[in-house]
Write an enzyme that holds these catalytic residues in place. Structure first.
Site, PDB file in Angstrom:
ATOM      1  N   HIS A  49      63.539 -62.719 -75.997  1.00 28.19           N
ATOM      2  CA  HIS A  49      63.353 -63.983 -76.711  1.00 28.19           C
ATOM      3  C   HIS A  49      63.261 -65.150 -75.730  1.00 28.19           C
ATOM      4  O   HIS A  49      62.448 -66.070 -75.895  1.00 28.19           O
ATOM      5  CB  HIS A  49      64.531 -64.173 -77.674  1.00 28.19           C
ATOM      6  CG  HIS A  49      64.462 -65.422 -78.479  1.00 28.19           C
ATOM      7  ND1 HIS A  49      65.574 -66.147 -78.824  1.00 28.19           N
ATOM      8  CD2 HIS A  49      63.413 -66.093 -79.017  1.00 28.19           C
ATOM      9  CE1 HIS A  49      65.223 -67.193 -79.535  1.00 28.19           C
ATOM     10  NE2 HIS A  49      63.920 -67.188 -79.662  1.00 28.19           N
ATOM     11  N   GLU A  52      59.855 -65.271 -74.173  1.00 27.64           N
ATOM     12  CA  GLU A  52      58.885 -65.833 -75.127  1.00 27.64           C
ATOM     13  C   GLU A  52      58.886 -67.357 -75.060  1.00 27.64           C
ATOM     14  O   GLU A  52      57.830 -68.003 -75.082  1.00 27.64           O
ATOM     15  CB  GLU A  52      59.222 -65.369 -76.545  1.00 27.64           C
ATOM     16  CG  GLU A  52      58.368 -65.975 -77.638  1.00 27.64           C
ATOM     17  CD  GLU A  52      59.137 -66.245 -78.920  1.00 27.64           C
ATOM     18  OE1 GLU A  52      59.074 -67.383 -79.421  1.00 27.64           O
ATOM     19  OE2 GLU A  52      59.801 -65.315 -79.417  1.00 27.64           O
ATOM     20  N   HIS A  53      60.065 -67.961 -74.973  1.00 29.17           N
ATOM     21  CA  HIS A  53      60.157 -69.419 -74.866  1.00 29.17           C
ATOM     22  C   HIS A  53      59.522 -69.926 -73.575  1.00 29.17           C
ATOM     23  O   HIS A  53      58.823 -70.944 -73.571  1.00 29.17           O
ATOM     24  CB  HIS A  53      61.622 -69.851 -74.924  1.00 29.17           C
ATOM     25  CG  HIS A  53      62.131 -70.068 -76.304  1.00 29.17           C
ATOM     26  ND1 HIS A  53      62.606 -71.274 -76.741  1.00 29.17           N
ATOM     27  CD2 HIS A  53      62.237 -69.222 -77.355  1.00 29.17           C
ATOM     28  CE1 HIS A  53      62.995 -71.171 -78.005  1.00 29.17           C
ATOM     29  NE2 HIS A  53      62.782 -69.927 -78.396  1.00 29.17           N
ATOM     30  N   GLU A 130      69.368 -73.296 -80.623  1.00 23.06           N
ATOM     31  CA  GLU A 130      68.941 -72.423 -81.714  1.00 23.06           C
ATOM     32  C   GLU A 130      70.084 -71.497 -82.132  1.00 23.06           C
ATOM     33  O   GLU A 130      70.292 -71.249 -83.327  1.00 23.06           O
ATOM     34  CB  GLU A 130      67.728 -71.598 -81.284  1.00 23.06           C
ATOM     35  CG  GLU A 130      66.437 -72.364 -81.187  1.00 23.06           C
ATOM     36  CD  GLU A 130      65.260 -71.437 -80.940  1.00 23.06           C
ATOM     37  OE1 GLU A 130      65.459 -70.209 -80.856  1.00 23.06           O
ATOM     38  OE2 GLU A 130      64.131 -71.942 -80.827  1.00 23.06           O
TER      39      GLU A 130
END
Length: 762
Positions: A49, A52-53, A130
Site C-alpha cells: 500500500h 502504491e502511494h 489514513e
C-alpha cells in the site's frame, strides 16, 4: 453495435486487453499488477500500500504539476488506485484524445518510482493519517472484524494498511524489501493492461504497445498459496475451500439472486413480514479456490432472527434446486444491461480483473454447483422465481396520446442517439409533516430503488430543505418504466412502509457526513418540531395535493416523450415552474452534528451567474495547489479537496478538509493563505477546462446533472455560452474575484463539526 475486443501478450510478457465501444464518449485505462498486500513480506505490513502511494509523487520526468493525477484532473477525468490482497489496480478515465498522455504518465510513474527518503517520510505520515481515520471508522472496523473469523495463520486476519510503526523506513532491510517488491512485481509478466474507448482496436493496440513496452520483460511469478481459511462458525459468514475455476463469477450470480427484491424471493418475504431493515451481500475475499463472503441482514426489533435465517437458507435451497439454465438466462439479461450502462472506467476495470459482464460459461456453471454444494441450504419456505424484470425491457411502454405536462421542461442537450435519458422531478413540500412523510416514501421506494440499482439504472429519491426530488438516468424505456412505478408508489405507499422504522445507516467519516448535510445548510433548513398527529393515507394525500412540482427531461425522442407523458399523468401535486434558488448575503457558520473525532470543514463560496465562468476557472487553477499544499506539504490529512460545485441550483467554490491534527481555525487560515497567493492564468488550462463543457466530452449523467442544476438556477441551459465565457476569462477577472472573496462582501458558508471559533479571519 456490440463492442469489439482483442487480447494479446506483448514481448515483455504484459497481457493487453482492448475494447472498442463506439457508444462511449471517453476512454479509460486499467492496469492490474498481480501482487498485493498478501505478497509483501510479513515483517512490514502495509509495504504494498505504501508503494502504491509513492507512485503518485513526482519523478524526475514527471514533476507534481504534470503527473498523472494533475493531468487527469485538469481534463475533468477520474483517477485512482487500490491495493487489494493479491492485486494492485491503477486506473483513469479521460477524453479519448488524452488517453495517450494519461497512459504515458501511468506507465512512467510505475516504472520510474522515486524512493527518496524524504519523500517516503512525508508519504508515511499520509498513510498514518489514513490509518487513524480507518481505526476510528465504524464501517471499516466492522469489515476488519468480519475478517477475524478466519484462521490466525491466514494473512486475511492480519493488518496490511500500514502506519508509522509498521513502515520502518530507517531499516536497511525495509528499504531492500521495498525496492525488491517493485523490481519483482512491477514488470511485464505481472501486469494486465486494459484499454477501453471509442477508438478503433488498432489505435488502442498501438497506444498499449508503445507505452506498456516501458516495463521490463519478465514472467508471471506464482503467488504463494494461502493456508486454509478455517473460518470460525459465525452467522452469515460463508467460507469455501478448493472451489474450481469460475467460483468468483458463480458467486456474483448468487449475490445477484440474493439481492433480488422482486416478489417471490427472500427480500420480498422478509418485507411482507415487516422484518427487513437492510440487506447487503458482499464478497470479502477470493483467491486460489478460496471464497469468503458475508450477508449483512438487518432486522427490525420485533423480527424473529431464527426464522429469518431459516428463510435465508430456504431461499438458498430453492435456488440450488431451481432450473440453473433459467437462473443463468435471467442473469445474462442483467449482465447485458450492466455492460450497456457501464462507464469506460467500469468496462476497463472489469476487463483487467477478468470479470466480464457475461452469463456463466460451462466452467462457471460447474463452479456454481460446487458453491451450492458447500452451502448450508435448507428446504424451508414457499418460493418462486420472479417474473422477468420490466426494468430490463428495452422497448418503450405504450403511449396514451396525452401531452407532456407543462411543468416538465424538455432539454435537447442529450441527443436521443446517446440512448441515455434523464428525468428530474422536484416537489416543494412546505408542510411541517414532510420529514415524517419522507420516511414513509423512502421505505416504500426501497424495493424499486434496489431493483433499479441492480439493473444499472440510476434512480434516486432525496430531500433537502422543503424539497423532495426524484432523479432517474438510464436507457429511455427503463427510465419511463421506473418513473411510472415510482409515482405509483408515491401516490399510494405499501402498507408495510407505514410500519417500518428507518434502518441504521453506518456512520460516514466526518467530511462525507458534512457533504451530505450541505444541501440543507445551503437552503437554510433547520430542524422543525414535528406535529404530534397520526399519519394516514388521507393526510398523506392532502399534503401531496398541496405540493407544487416541476421537472426536466433530457435524451428522449418524440416516441419516448409520448410514452413519458403517459407515465407522468399520475404525478401528485400541482404543476408549476422552477423558482429561483434562495439568495443569501454575508458569511455564516453552520454546525453539523456528525460522528467522528477528527476536525472536518466545508467552505462554500456561492457566485452569481455572471461570475461562474471565472469561478470555474479559478477552481480549476486552485485544485492542484490546494492538494499539494494542504495534503502533501502540510500533511493536514488524507481528505483534502477543492472544486466548483452546483448544489440545489447554487453554484460556487467548494473546499473540504478533514484533519486529525489541525483545528478548524488553522484549516481556514491555511485556505486563506492559499487564496492570498492568487492564481496565475494558464491559457492551456483555460482551453482544457472549456473543452470539458462540450456535450460529446461529458458523461451522459454528468451532462444531465449540469442541465438540471442550471435549470434550478433559472439560467439558460447553454453549454456553448459557458465555454465562450470561460475562454474569455482574463487574469483581471480572476484577480477581481479573489479580491472579492477575500476582502469583499461575497457570501460564504462554513459547515463544520464544531461551533464557530473566535477570531476567524472571514
Amino acid at each position: 453495435m456490440p463492442d469489439a475486443s482483442r487480447h494479446l501478450t506483448l514481448a515483455n510478457g504484459l497481457h493487453l486487453t482492448l475494447r472498442h465501444a463506439p457508444r462511449l464518449k471517453r476512454a479509460a485505462a486499467a492496469l492490474r499488477v498481480h501482487a498485493g498486500s498478501h505478497d509483501a513480506p510479513e515483517k512490514w505490513p502495509g509495504l504494498a500500500h505504501f508503494l502504491e502511494h509513492l507512485f503518485f509523487l513526482e519523478t524526475p520526468r514527471l514533476p507534481h504539476n504534470d503527473g498523472l493525477m494533475r493531468y487527469v484532473q485538469a481534463l475533468g477525468g477520474q483517477v485512482n488506485a487500490s491495493t487489494r490482497e493479491r492485486s494492485t489496480d491503477f486506473f483513469f478515465e479521460v477524453p479519448p484524445a488524452a488517453l495517450a498522455g494519461g497512459l504515458e504518465r501511468l506507465c512512467q510513474m510505475l516504472v520510474e518510482v522515486d524512493l527518496g527518503m524524504q519523500r517516503q517520510q512525508r508519504e508515511r505520515e499520509v498513510i498514518h493519517a489514513e490509518f487513524i481515520a480507518w481505526s476510528r471508522n465504524r464501517e471499516a472496523q466492522r469489515q476488519f472484524a468480519l475478517l477475524q473469523s478466519v484462521s490466525a495463520q491466514h494473512p486475511l486476519s492480519g493488518f496490511h494498511a500500514g502506519n508509522r510503526f509498521t513502515l520502518t523506513l530507517q531499516a536497511p532491510a525495509f528499504q531492500r524489501a521495498l525496492a525488491l517488491f517493485h523490481q519483482r512485481f512491477y514488470q511485464g509478466g505481472q501486469i494486465t493492461l486494459s484499454l477501453c474507448g471509442p477508438q478503433p482496436l488498432d489505435d488502442l493496440q498501438r497506444l498499449g504497445t508503445q507505452f506498456a513496452g516501458l516495463f521490463a520483460a519478465g514472467q508471471r511469478i506464482p503467488q504463494t498459496p494461502p493456508p486454509a481459511l478455517l473460518a470460525k462458525q459465525r452467522p452469515l459468514i460463508f467460507a469455501h475451500e478448493h472451489l474450481p475455476a469460475g467460483a468468483e463469477q458463480a458467486l456474483r450470480l448468487l449475490l445477484a439472486w440474493l439481492g433480488d427484491s422482486r416478489p417471490g424471493g427472500l427480500l420480498d418475504a422478509l418485507r411482507q413480514r415487516n422484518w427487513l431493515q437492510g440487506f447487503k451481500a458482499e464478497p470479502l475475499y477470493a483467491f486460489a479456490g478460496q471464497l469468503l463472503w458475508h450477508i449483512d441482514l438487518q432486522l427490525s426489533a420485533d423480527a424473529c432472527a431464527e426464522q429469518a435465517h431459516a428463510l435465508l437458507l430456504g431461499w438458498l435451497g430453492f435456488l440450488q434446486q431451481a432450473d440453473q439454465h433459467q437462473l443463468n438466462a435471467q442473469y445474462a439479461r442483467l449482465q447485458q444491461r450492466r455492460e450497456q450502462a457501464a462507464s469506460p472506467l467500469e468496462l476497463a476495470r472489469s476487463d483487467s480483473a477478468g470479470e466480464p459482464f457475461e452469463a456463466l460459461d460451462g466452467q462457471g456453471q460447474l463452479a456454481l454447483k460446487a458453491l451450492f454444494d458447500s452451502l448450508p441450504c435448507r428446504d424451508h419456505g414457499h418460493w418462486r422465481l420472479p417474473e422477468a424484470d420490466a426494468l430490463l425491457i428495452n422497448d418503450l411502454p405504450p403511449a396514451s396520446g396525452r401531452q407532456l405536462p407543462a411543468a416538465v421542461a424538455v432539454c435537447d442537450l442529450l441527443p436521443a442517439s446517446r440512448e441515455c435519458a434523464a428525468l428530474y422531478l422536484r416537489w416543494h413540500i412546505p408542510s411541517p409533516l414532510r420529514q415524517r412523510l419522507q420516511h414513509i416514501i423512502e421505505q416504500a421506494l426501497r424495493p424499486l430503488l434496489e431493483r433499479a440499482e441492480r439493473a444499472a439504472l440510476q434512480l434516486h429519491f432525496s430531500a433537502a430543505g422543503e424539497y423532495w426530488q426524484l432523479r432517474c438516468v438510464g436507457l429511455p424505456a427503463a427510465v419511463i418504466r421506473a418513473i411510472g412505478q415510482a409515482l405509483r408508489v408515491l401516490a399510494a405507499p405499501a402498507a408495510n412502509a407505514w410500519q417500518t422504522s428507518p434502518p441504521q445507516e453506518p456512520a460516514a467519516i466526518p467530511i462525507r457526513a458534512l457533504l451530505k448535510q450541505l444541501p440543507d445548510a445551503l437552503l437554510g433548513s433547520d430542524s422543525e418540531p414535528q406535529p404530534a398527529c397520526t399519519i394516514d393515507q388521507q393526510l398523506f394525500d392532502a399534503v401531496l395535493q398541496q405540493a407544487r412540482w416541476h421537472g426536466l427531461a433530457l435524451g428522449f425522442d418524440d416516441p419516448g416523450l409520448r410514452a413519458l407523458a403517459a407515465a407522468l399523468q399520475g404525478c401528485p401535486g400541482e404543476g408549476a415552474t422552477a423558482a429561483a434558488p434562495p439568495a443569501w448575503q454575508g458569511r455564516r457558520w453552520a454546525q453539523a452534528n456528525v460522528a467522528g473525532s477528527e476536525n472536518a470543514l466545508l467552505l462554500f463560496c456561492p457566485l452569481p451567474p455572471a461570475r461562474q465562468a471565472s469561478g470555474r476557472l479559478l477552481a480549476h487553477l486552485l485544485q492542484g495547489p490546494v492538494y499539494q499544499r494542504l495534503r502533501v506539504e502540510l500533511q493536514l490529512g488524507y481528505a483534502v479537496f477543492s472544486a466548483f460545485r452546483q448544489i440545489e441550483g447554487c453554484a460556487g467554490l467548494l473546499f473540504g478538509v478533514q484533519s486529525p491534527t489541525a483545528s478548524h481555525a488553522e484549516i481556514l487560515g491555511h485556505l486563506h493563505a492559499l487564496l492570498e497567493r492568487g492564481a496565475n492564468l494558464d491559457p492551456a488550462g483555460r482551453q482544457a477546462l472549456a473543452e470539458q463543457f462540450d456535450e460529446p466530452a461529458m458523461a451522459n449523467a454528468e451532462a444531465a446533472e449540469w442541465a438540471w442544476q442550471t435549470h434550478l438556477a433559472t439560467q439558460p441551459v447553454d453549454l456553448h455560452a459557458l465555454r465562450r465565457s470561460i475562454l474569455n476569462t482574463q487574469q483581471a477577472d480572476l484577480d477581481d474575484l479573489l479580491r472579492d472573496l477575500l476582502h469583499g462582501q461575497s457570501p460564504w458558508l462554513c459547515l463544520a463539526n464544531t461551533a464557530e471559533p473566535d477570531g476567524l479571519w472571514f
